[in-house]
Design a protein around this motif. Structure first.
Motif, PDB file in Angstrom:
ATOM      1  N   ARG A 123      23.857  34.227  16.655  1.00 44.30           N
ATOM      2  CA  ARG A 123      24.023  34.978  17.899  1.00 44.30           C
ATOM      3  C   ARG A 123      25.060  36.090  17.746  1.00 44.30           C
ATOM      4  NH1 ARG A 123      24.176  30.419  21.112  1.00 44.30           N
ATOM      5  NH2 ARG A 123      22.022  30.471  21.759  1.00 44.30           N
ATOM      6  N   ARG A 155      20.902  38.195  19.095  1.00 43.37           N
ATOM      7  CA  ARG A 155      20.711  37.663  17.753  1.00 43.37           C
ATOM      8  C   ARG A 155      21.255  38.708  16.775  1.00 43.37           C
ATOM      9  NH1 ARG A 155      19.567  33.951  20.544  1.00 43.37           N
ATOM     10  NH2 ARG A 155      17.706  32.641  20.501  1.00 43.37           N
ATOM     11  N   ARG A 215      23.001  21.238  15.563  1.00 43.54           N
ATOM     12  CA  ARG A 215      21.896  21.216  16.548  1.00 43.54           C
ATOM     13  C   ARG A 215      20.977  20.018  16.265  1.00 43.54           C
ATOM     14  NH1 ARG A 215      19.659  24.930  20.947  1.00 43.54           N
ATOM     15  NH2 ARG A 215      17.708  23.908  21.310  1.00 43.54           N
ATOM     16  N   CYS A 224      18.152  27.338  24.973  1.00 42.92           N
ATOM     17  CA  CYS A 224      19.117  26.494  25.695  1.00 42.92           C
ATOM     18  C   CYS A 224      18.822  25.018  25.457  1.00 42.92           C
ATOM     19  CB  CYS A 224      19.034  26.807  27.187  1.00 42.92           C
ATOM     20  SG  CYS A 224      20.079  25.723  28.177  1.00 42.92           S
ATOM     21  N   ARG A 232      16.960  28.486  18.833  1.00 41.88           N
ATOM     22  CA  ARG A 232      18.321  28.616  19.367  1.00 41.88           C
ATOM     23  C   ARG A 232      18.302  28.752  20.886  1.00 41.88           C
ATOM     24  NH1 ARG A 232      23.505  30.332  15.907  1.00 41.88           N
ATOM     25  NH2 ARG A 232      24.769  29.116  17.304  1.00 41.88           N
ATOM     26  N   TRP A 257      25.514  25.656  12.353  1.00 43.74           N
ATOM     27  CA  TRP A 257      24.810  25.455  13.626  1.00 43.74           C
ATOM     28  C   TRP A 257      23.609  24.521  13.460  1.00 43.74           C
ATOM     29  CZ3 TRP A 257      19.681  26.930  14.303  1.00 43.74           C
ATOM     30  CH2 TRP A 257      19.168  26.657  15.575  1.00 43.74           C
TER      31      TRP A 257
HETATM   32  C1  HEM Z   1      20.082  27.032  35.032  1.00 40.73           C
HETATM   33  C2  HEM Z   1      20.887  26.670  34.091  1.00 40.73           C
HETATM   34  C3  HEM Z   1      20.960  27.265  32.710  1.00 40.73           C
HETATM   35  C4  HEM Z   1      20.544  28.486  32.253  1.00 40.73           C
HETATM   36  C5  HEM Z   1      19.867  29.601  33.036  1.00 40.73           C
HETATM   37  C6  HEM Z   1      20.857  28.534  30.829  1.00 40.73           C
HETATM   38  C7  HEM Z   1      20.550  29.603  29.995  1.00 40.73           C
HETATM   39  C8  HEM Z   1      20.844  29.648  28.644  1.00 40.73           C
HETATM   40  C9  HEM Z   1      20.537  30.756  27.772  1.00 40.73           C
HETATM   41  C10 HEM Z   1      19.822  32.045  28.184  1.00 40.73           C
HETATM   42  C11 HEM Z   1      20.971  30.440  26.537  1.00 40.73           C
HETATM   43  C12 HEM Z   1      20.855  31.315  25.276  1.00 40.73           C
HETATM   44  C13 HEM Z   1      19.514  31.022  24.634  1.00 40.73           C
HETATM   45  C14 HEM Z   1      19.160  31.919  23.480  1.00 40.73           C
HETATM   46  O1  HEM Z   1      20.034  32.556  22.893  1.00 40.73           O
HETATM   47  O2  HEM Z   1      17.938  31.969  23.142  1.00 40.73           O
HETATM   48  C15 HEM Z   1      21.569  29.126  26.593  1.00 40.73           C
HETATM   49  C16 HEM Z   1      22.134  28.454  25.534  1.00 40.73           C
HETATM   50  C17 HEM Z   1      22.786  27.248  25.632  1.00 40.73           C
HETATM   51  N1  HEM Z   1      22.876  26.451  26.771  1.00 40.73           N
HETATM   52 FE1  HEM Z   1      22.074  26.834  28.589  1.00 40.73          FE
HETATM   53  N2  HEM Z   1      21.456  27.362  30.470  1.00 40.73           N
HETATM   54  C18 HEM Z   1      21.534  26.555  31.578  1.00 40.73           C
HETATM   55  C19 HEM Z   1      22.038  25.259  31.642  1.00 40.73           C
HETATM   56  C20 HEM Z   1      22.618  24.596  30.589  1.00 40.73           C
HETATM   57  C21 HEM Z   1      23.122  23.240  30.647  1.00 40.73           C
HETATM   58  C22 HEM Z   1      23.060  22.300  31.851  1.00 40.73           C
HETATM   59  C23 HEM Z   1      23.683  22.983  29.427  1.00 40.73           C
HETATM   60  C24 HEM Z   1      24.352  21.722  28.966  1.00 40.73           C
HETATM   61  C25 HEM Z   1      23.809  20.632  28.740  1.00 40.73           C
HETATM   62  C26 HEM Z   1      23.505  24.159  28.591  1.00 40.73           C
HETATM   63  C27 HEM Z   1      23.943  24.279  27.300  1.00 40.73           C
HETATM   64  C28 HEM Z   1      23.642  25.348  26.463  1.00 40.73           C
HETATM   65  C29 HEM Z   1      24.059  25.425  25.067  1.00 40.73           C
HETATM   66  C30 HEM Z   1      24.938  24.404  24.337  1.00 40.73           C
HETATM   67  C31 HEM Z   1      23.513  26.612  24.540  1.00 40.73           C
HETATM   68  C32 HEM Z   1      23.638  27.121  23.103  1.00 40.73           C
HETATM   69  C33 HEM Z   1      22.468  26.553  22.278  1.00 40.73           C
HETATM   70  C34 HEM Z   1      22.513  26.872  20.789  1.00 40.73           C
HETATM   71  O3  HEM Z   1      23.023  27.920  20.392  1.00 40.73           O
HETATM   72  O4  HEM Z   1      21.986  26.052  20.030  1.00 40.73           O
HETATM   73  N3  HEM Z   1      22.853  25.114  29.336  1.00 40.73           N
HETATM   74  N4  HEM Z   1      21.481  28.662  27.912  1.00 40.73           N
END
Ligand code: HEM
Length: 414
Positions: free
Chosen positions: A37, A304, A64, A373, A371, A60
């Protein structure tokens, strides 16, 4: 929109991708060529920021692989009763306010509900911020959860990361790190001492700490740092989407009535009991949540970085190694080429038959590819349970104090 354009942020080239096929290739098909990212982190001075969001590809992917099983449907099914219990508490608080004719600020109520669900289901903490708005955890998150370093510091971290590291710049406030270490670390120590287990994700995280196979093990630091990330990444986006859903349902009474009818019918078929299976049957609820996520894009773009020169599907265009790629999801969600009448709230655009003819990248609220959410399913469950809890008993209208023109806080991230 055209296919893509480029711009410079300071001296750093950025490719702004608006072609949905190219976005798909970057996020999904050729994800191994865009596996980072490009977020700033500083291992020497800020170990707390070495989390799933920030880590680079090699580290990562190991992390993951260990954390993904926490968020499968199977696993979430086991914690579903915990979410429903907090949904019942939400209903109780709402009823008490209704009885005493107290005006509720819905965003505050949604924040307290989401705080309790994430703290309870992931961190293993009973913080009860719905009952007690001045609980320590609630007061702390209200003050610090969305606080970030100054704009200048942030800009320098993004565009001159090497210099920022040399200057020992960090994103984590000492108070925040110390707080999470105390509350989450304390829970882990206590649970291990008492050999306490319950159906939450913290139990699973502690099992990973003690996993027999070394390659599956998580360290104590990794658990604390990443469960704090789950709270930080999930809290405000989920609370905001829930708030926007109530707002739209207040505006769109026909949608609200249709959703309430579905909730009532499904619950009747399940003897009034909200189970995971019952919620899976609520297809219109899922559409309402998706449409809220489309219209109110919490993360306006995803990022990215190319790990090699990349020949795109657009003739004569190459994305050079180390170029940052930005996919503007908010602009895509509001482009009438991809989402007809984008300013209208139309949940049925997510009907199964229509989804088949939609581009997979026309709606990307949770990102896409490996990658994406990690908390997507969990977020939808939290939001759905709250909507079911309140809509099954109450009719929502907009308060006369509610303004229809939205004002963003200048300092807010979401
Ligand atoms: C409506 C609620 C949420 C929205 C709109 C949202 C949206 C996103 C988006 C857009 C990304 C980036 C994805 C990408 O780069 O392709 C992301 C990553 C992430 N989200 Fe969420 N998220 C939400 C809720 C949550 C919740 C509840 C958690 C916890 C359990 C969470 C944990 C994470 C984590 C840890 C990442 C990084 C994943 C990685 O890099 O492997 N998110 N989220």
């Amino acid at each position: 929109m055209g296919s893509f354009c480029g711009f410079f942020m300071s001296a750093r080239p950025v490719a702004l991708v608006t072609d949905l096929d190219l976005a798909y290739n970057i996020l999904v098909r050729d994800a191994d060529k865009f596996d980072d990212r490009g977020s700033y982190h500083n291992k020497n001075d800020d170990a707390f920021a070495e989390n799933l969001w920030n880590l680079e590809a090699a580290e990562w992917s190991v992390l993951r692989r260990k954390l993904a099983p926490l968020f499968t449907s199977e696993k979430l099914k086991t914690i579903f009763p915990l979410i429903v219990k907090i949904g019942d508490e939400l209903k109780k608080q709402f009823a008490a306010a209704d009885e005493n004719e107290i005006i509720i600020e819905i965003h505050d109520l949604c924040q307290r509900y989401i705080t309790d669900v994430i703290a309870n289901c992931i961190l293993g903490l009973q913080v009860n911020s719905l009952q007690d708005p001045s609980s320590e955890f609630r007061l702390f998150t209200k003050k610090y959860a969305m606080k970030s370093c100054s704009t200048w510091t942030y800009t320098l971290m993004q565009w001159k990361p090497e210099l920022a590291r040399r200057w020992h710049l960090t994103q984590t406030f000492d108070k925040v790190r110390d707080f999470y270490y105390r509350v989450i670390g304390g829970t882990i120590v206590e649970r291990e001492k008492k050999k306490y287990k319950r159906n939450d994700l913290m139990t699973r995280l502690i099992e990973l700490k003690n996993a027999k196979v070394k390659a599956n093990r998580l360290s104590l630091d990794e658990i604390i740092v990443n469960s704090a990330l789950f709270f930080e990444a999930g809290y405000e986006p989920s609370a905001s989407i829930l708030t926007y859903a109530f707002f739209e349902l207040g505006l769109e009474q026909l949608v609200q009535n249709k959703l309430r009818r579905e909730i009532t019918d499904v619950l009747k078929r399940h003897n009034g009991k909200l189970t995971y299976e019952a919620m899976e049957e609520m297809k219109y609820l899922d559409m309402v949540i998706l449409e809220t996520l489309r219209k109110y894009c919490i993360y306006p773009y995803i990022e990215r970085v190319a790990n090699d020169d990349y020949i795109t599907n657009v003739e004569d265009f190459i994305i050079f190694k180390d170029t940052k790629v930005v996919i503007p999801i908010e602009a895509i969600h509001h482009d009438s080429d991809y989402n007809e009448r984008p300013t209208a709230f139309i949940p049925t655009r997510f009907e199964t038959e229509k989804l088949q003819s939609r581009h997979p990248c026309a709606c990307l609220p949770f990102g896409a590819g490996p990658r994406n959410c990690i908390g997507m399913r969990f977020a939808k469950l939290m939001i759905g349970v709250a909507l079911i809890a309140l809509l099954s008993e109450y009719k929502f209208d907009l308060s006369s104090k509610c303004t229809l023109v939205m004002e963003s806080q200048k300092t807010a991230c979401f």
